[in-house]
Motif scaffolding. Sequence first.
Motif, PDB file in Angstrom:
ATOM      1  N   ARG A  66       0.834  -1.216   0.000  1.00  0.00           N
ATOM      2  CA  ARG A  66       0.000   0.000   0.000  1.00  0.00           C
ATOM      3  C   ARG A  66       0.863   1.258   0.000  1.00  0.00           C
ATOM      4  O   ARG A  66       0.577   2.218  -0.718  1.00  0.00           O
TER       5      ARG A  66
ATOM      6  N   LEU B 226      -2.580  -1.082  -5.294  1.00  0.00           N
ATOM      7  CA  LEU B 226      -3.148  -0.477  -4.081  1.00  0.00           C
ATOM      8  C   LEU B 226      -4.518  -1.072  -3.792  1.00  0.00           C
ATOM      9  O   LEU B 226      -4.810  -1.481  -2.664  1.00  0.00           O
TER      10      LEU B 226
ATOM     11  N   LEU C  71      -5.759  -3.684  -0.465  1.00  0.00           N
ATOM     12  CA  LEU C  71      -6.707  -3.236   0.558  1.00  0.00           C
ATOM     13  C   LEU C  71      -7.373  -4.442   1.198  1.00  0.00           C
ATOM     14  O   LEU C  71      -7.626  -5.443   0.532  1.00  0.00           O
TER      15      LEU C  71
END
Length: 140
Positions: A81, A128, A132
Amino acid sequence: MRRTSLVRASLCFLCASALAIGLPATVAPRLFYNDFPFVAGWVHLLPPYNQHLVTDVGGLYLGFSVVLGWAAWSLDPALVRAVSAGWLLTGVLHLAFHATHLEHFGTGDALGELASLALIVLPAGLALWGALPAANAAPR
């Protein structure tokens, strides 16, 4: 982490992209300035040449390649991330700059440059997103 193969592939692509920019900019800054990308030579269209700037940017891309490669290898969600968000920010700012400085480019080169810059933003967004936590997962 969701979609592990998508995340790893995206990070590997970005790592290769960072190396393809960072190595020539660091090792041969004048050649990079005059000819990069080596099929079109767009960098020199935004003068003036500054060896210090070119080698610093090359070093930053090499640094990103290390962290991108590390994230692709480890798939640590926090690292994925962080590096994806950092690359995304850098890539969007880079794309925005070039989108507003196309006066020396022909139409084909302008479209090619913008497409190539967008192409190295998209994988960061995918990585990204893939890193998550799932909506039903407990927070860390």
